[in-house]
Design an enzyme around this catalytic site. Structure first.
Site, PDB file in Angstrom:
ATOM      1  N   GLU A   1      45.958  44.861  32.321  1.00 12.65           N
ATOM      2  CA  GLU A   1      45.104  46.038  32.206  1.00 12.65           C
ATOM      3  C   GLU A   1      45.763  47.267  32.819  1.00 12.65           C
ATOM      4  O   GLU A   1      45.729  48.364  32.247  1.00 12.65           O
ATOM      5  CB  GLU A   1      43.753  45.793  32.902  1.00 12.65           C
ATOM      6  CG  GLU A   1      42.987  44.592  32.362  1.00 12.65           C
ATOM      7  CD  GLU A   1      43.235  43.320  33.148  1.00 12.65           C
ATOM      8  OE1 GLU A   1      42.258  42.604  33.416  1.00 12.65           O
ATOM      9  OE2 GLU A   1      44.399  43.054  33.486  1.00 12.65           O
TER      10      GLU A   1
ATOM     11  N   CYS B   1      39.890  41.049  36.786  1.00 14.47           N
ATOM     12  CA  CYS B   1      39.535  40.603  38.131  1.00 14.47           C
ATOM     13  C   CYS B   1      38.808  41.713  38.889  1.00 14.47           C
ATOM     14  O   CYS B   1      38.981  42.904  38.615  1.00 14.47           O
ATOM     15  CB  CYS B   1      40.792  40.171  38.900  1.00 14.47           C
ATOM     16  SG  CYS B   1      41.972  41.510  39.198  1.00 14.47           S
TER      17      CYS B   1
END
Length: 350
Positions: free
Chosen positions: A64, A87
């Site tokens: 990401e 996460c």
């Protein structure tokens, strides 16, 4: 068709296309991310520009972050596609959720949720609580297949077990005098070394070590992200004792119950274990139901008799009703050989 239905179909097509690109990006880093999952991400900006990213080496940026950094300010107002749930905790890197929110992303499309207890739903919840639209399940089957070793490890604590075998067309793996090199062609052996590169550890029996003295290194495969010789060599595991001067050393020697060995390897961070034999070890793993994938290279060669060594040692099915049955995942030509990938009927990660 209404305008709304047409727009929905276009959005679905964009989602599938972008997730497919994220899956491809993840595939390119398969050999370098472990014990972290190999994850791909795509940022699609408001004007349709595409920026890709994939997880880097352990301790470096997650997929990401790589995609967001590539997009820069253009990420604001865009959609982020990521194969695995972002996460929301601090480990060797910071929370990906924070970076996504700070970048101004308004929508996140996730392939599958992360079963890791540190993540499991928390990343998705955090994004939604911050006002982002989150959709889960786009191309989920493909992502699940790609991340099967990681997903199994996080759910069970055990590594994904791949059993690699090579045989003639009539099922022989060694001549009656014990010779077995080489049944398959150089392209098939190179593909087998790619399997080694994808694995955290490789396991053989002490009989194979004494007979063939293998080094179990990655010699015939080079990954563009890890060009240094030896950088992709897996940890070497021997069932039993290896001679002091064996080429496999340094190695870890194990004895005892195979399930307990898998538990220990899982605790030590082994995500994928490649079992290369010999026939006795292959038979033990097979009969214990511990194999998640069978990868069998079949050469266009025939021993032409009943006295060649077979794929498995030990006793097999006594009656046809006891025959083990699986399902074909793929059949591909590799050089002059066939590469057959097989999974158990129940489970197997798909």
């Amino acid at each position: 068709m209404t305008d709304e239905a047409h727009d929905t179909r276009r959005a679905d097509a964009f989602d599938r296309e972008c997730m497919t690109r994220a899956i491809a990006a993840a595939g390119r880093v398969r050999c370098i991310t472990s014990p972290n999952p190999w994850v791909g991400a795509v940022v699609r900006t408001r004007d349709g520009a595409i920026y890709e990213g994939a997880t880097r080496r352990p301790g470096e940026a997650h997929a990401e972050i790589v995609a967001l950094e590539a997009a820069g300010p253009d990420a604001s107002g865009g959609t982020l596609y990521v194969t695995l749930e972002p996460c929301d905790h601090t480990g060797r890197t910071g929370p990906c959720t924070e970076a996504i929110i700070s970048a101004g992303i308004t929508r996140v499309v996730v392939g599958v949720e992360d079963p890791d207890p540190l993540v499991s739903g928390r990343g998705i919840e955090r994004l939604r609580d911050s006002g982002l639209a989150v959709e889960v399940g786009v191309q989920a089957e493909q992502v699940t297949n790609q991340l099967a070793p990681y997903l199994k490890h996080r759910r069970t604590g055990r590594p994904w077990v791949v059993l690699k075998l090579a045989a003639s067309l009539d099922g022989g793996t060694a001549a009656p005098n014990g010779s077995s090199q080489w049944i398959t062609s150089p392209p098939a052996r190179a593909d087998g070394h790619r399997l080694r590169a994808e694995s955290d550890a490789i396991l053989v029996g002490s009989g194979t070590v004494r007979r063939d003295d293998p080094s179990l290194t990655v010699r015939d495969y080079r990954d563009p992200l890890s060009p240094e010789p030896g950088s992709l060599d897996p940890r070497r595991i021997v069932l039993g004792a290896a001679p002091a001067d064996a080429a496999v050393r340094p190695c870890t020697e194990f004895k005892g119950d195979l399930g307990e060995i898998l538990d220990q390897l899982g605790e030590e961070g082994v995500i994928q274990l490649l079992v290369e034999g010999g026939a006795s070890v292959a038979g033990d793993f097979h009969r214990a139901g511990l194999v998640d994938r069978y990868v069998i290279y079949v050469a266009p060669a025939l021993f032409g008799g009943h006295d060649a060594g077979g794929l498995f040692g030990g006793h097999g099915a006594f009656d046809i009703s006891e025959l083990w049955r699986g399902r074909f995942i793929s059949v591909d030509r590799v050089g002059d050989d066939l590469r057959i990938e097989l999974a158990p009927l129940a489970g197997g990660g798909d």
